[in-house]
Motif scaffolding. Sequence first.
Motif, PDB file in Angstrom:
ATOM      1  N   SER A 249    -124.313  22.375  -9.475  1.00 45.69           N
ATOM      2  CA  SER A 249    -123.634  21.255  -9.007  1.00 45.69           C
ATOM      3  C   SER A 249    -123.326  21.046  -7.619  1.00 45.69           C
ATOM      4  O   SER A 249    -123.744  20.161  -6.586  1.00 45.69           O
ATOM      5  CB  SER A 249    -121.947  20.999  -9.490  1.00 45.69           C
ATOM      6  N   ALA A 250    -123.247  22.224  -6.819  1.00 47.64           N
ATOM      7  CA  ALA A 250    -123.185  22.385  -5.278  1.00 47.64           C
ATOM      8  C   ALA A 250    -124.523  21.999  -4.731  1.00 47.64           C
ATOM      9  O   ALA A 250    -124.731  21.322  -3.707  1.00 47.64           O
ATOM     10  CB  ALA A 250    -122.679  23.688  -4.772  1.00 47.64           C
ATOM     11  N   ILE A 251    -125.592  22.594  -5.455  1.00 46.42           N
ATOM     12  CA  ILE A 251    -127.058  22.229  -4.988  1.00 46.42           C
ATOM     13  C   ILE A 251    -127.328  20.853  -4.959  1.00 46.42           C
ATOM     14  O   ILE A 251    -127.973  20.254  -4.281  1.00 46.42           O
ATOM     15  CB  ILE A 251    -128.112  23.158  -5.718  1.00 46.42           C
ATOM     16  N   TYR A 252    -127.024  20.266  -6.137  1.00 45.89           N
ATOM     17  CA  TYR A 252    -127.329  18.823  -6.668  1.00 45.89           C
ATOM     18  C   TYR A 252    -126.800  18.170  -5.405  1.00 45.89           C
ATOM     19  O   TYR A 252    -127.229  17.121  -5.127  1.00 45.89           O
ATOM     20  CB  TYR A 252    -126.852  18.477  -8.064  1.00 45.89           C
ATOM     21  N   ALA A 253    -125.550  18.331  -4.928  1.00 43.90           N
ATOM     22  CA  ALA A 253    -124.893  17.405  -4.018  1.00 43.90           C
ATOM     23  C   ALA A 253    -125.611  17.186  -2.815  1.00 43.90           C
ATOM     24  O   ALA A 253    -125.349  16.367  -2.190  1.00 43.90           O
ATOM     25  CB  ALA A 253    -123.431  17.867  -3.994  1.00 43.90           C
ATOM     26  N   ILE A 254    -126.408  18.207  -2.590  1.00 41.59           N
ATOM     27  CA  ILE A 254    -127.102  18.130  -1.242  1.00 41.59           C
ATOM     28  C   ILE A 254    -128.745  18.040  -1.385  1.00 41.59           C
ATOM     29  O   ILE A 254    -129.441  18.615  -0.379  1.00 41.59           O
ATOM     30  CB  ILE A 254    -126.475  19.409  -0.135  1.00 41.59           C
ATOM     31  N   SER A 255    -129.005  18.200  -2.716  1.00 39.58           N
ATOM     32  CA  SER A 255    -130.553  18.248  -3.001  1.00 39.58           C
ATOM     33  C   SER A 255    -131.301  17.073  -2.131  1.00 39.58           C
ATOM     34  O   SER A 255    -132.332  17.572  -1.797  1.00 39.58           O
ATOM     35  CB  SER A 255    -130.773  17.936  -4.420  1.00 39.58           C
ATOM     36  N   GLY A 256    -130.847  16.045  -1.811  1.00 43.82           N
ATOM     37  CA  GLY A 256    -131.845  15.033  -1.090  1.00 43.82           C
ATOM     38  C   GLY A 256    -132.041  15.446   0.432  1.00 43.82           C
ATOM     39  O   GLY A 256    -133.228  15.711   0.653  1.00 43.82           O
ATOM     40  N   THR A 257    -131.030  15.914   1.024  1.00 41.01           N
ATOM     41  CA  THR A 257    -131.371  16.830   2.325  1.00 41.01           C
ATOM     42  C   THR A 257    -132.369  17.681   2.312  1.00 41.01           C
ATOM     43  O   THR A 257    -133.207  17.912   3.061  1.00 41.01           O
ATOM     44  CB  THR A 257    -129.982  17.177   3.012  1.00 41.01           C
TER      45      THR A 257
END
Length: 416
Positions: A249-257
């Motif tokens: 979840s934490a990775i998904y939250a910033i995956s776009g960047t």
Amino acid sequence: MADVRTPRLAIVGGGPAGLFAAERARAAGLDVDLFEAKGSVGRKFLIAGKGGLNLTHSESRPAFDAHYGARDAVVGSWLDRFDAQALRDWAAARGVPTFVGSSGRVFPEDLKAAPLLRGWVRQLREDGVRFLVQHRWTGWDDDGALVFETPDGSVRHVADATLLAMGGASWPELGSDGRWQPVLSARGVDVAPLVPANCGFDIGWSAHLAERHVGAPLKPVVLHWTGLDGTPHALQGECVLTTTGIEGSAIYAISGTLRDTIARDGSAVLNLDLAPGRNLERLQTDLARPRGRRSVGEHLRRATGLDAAKTGLLFELLDRAALDDPPRVAAAIKRLPLRLQAPRPIEEAISSAGGVRLEATGDALMLDALPGVFVAGEMLDWEAPTGGYLLTACYASAAVAVDGVLAWLQREKPAA
């Protein structure tokens, strides 16, 4: 003067955006035909709800809107029409009350997607929506009719307006395979390449780490990264070690960047604080204590409180000299650099970014290049993290697109 008949809307795609568009269009008095390439509708909706259907999020606006990044203003205008509370009210009206979890996410009380979907589709059928499954859209013929491939061959369909809601390209086995991209591009529609969103990343672990710690959670950790504009950021959360890298979840939250940084620079550096509850000085003191006859790994675990997976990461990324140097180990625990090599393939991603550029549509989500053709849902070029933000914007975009359909048909007034 010609008689005015009931306009007919063709909706292509049976995910949440398409179904919600069908509901609103039928309630407004349109005849609605909904086409789906697979044998049933709502497949991704069902799979997404297997662990508990996350309908939306309780976060208030404008903080809610900020999760849509560069598209926050546009998506915010959609949410002005249909927001998170409206989605909860919609579910309640179908006999599905919701609750707010400890994370702020909103779920049906029974956590299940299937009862909601079954009741929804049954009501749409009773209201007169016509479902045509195993109809894969391939474009238009020379006369402007929609063309579909079916088990019985090619069929054409004439509609007064069309709403496309075919999703992106994640989980293609459920229907969202992105095969619509070249069809629209050939008609002059500006389409951004589809790329993975809410995805994991490859790092390239050794076989030892991959075999021993795959699936192990890293919690809690604080992620530190640098944005595309050079601004430092931090986020506390949880992630999971995979065979090839990291996700969660934490990775998904910033995956776009992270994805866009890799596209620009060839890789991205993500620093993990493995011990958010201990400062650097305490770690240095604890690690400097004599380890006696204990192994390095056992000393690390006892001195720092790190679990086996976090300790394994230190062994993976530090050499023996560093492991014997308490200040260097302490510094690594507080800022362990992971070099991300690539996002996982789009087929594995929870969602996708890219698609029909919003600049190729008007405020009503009608394609500038194709009057009378509207677009909703994940086909459009926006993205959001998990947590209910994706689904909410899909519903909201469908509401905007149907309002656009109604306004356009009012101007056109199809004749009998």
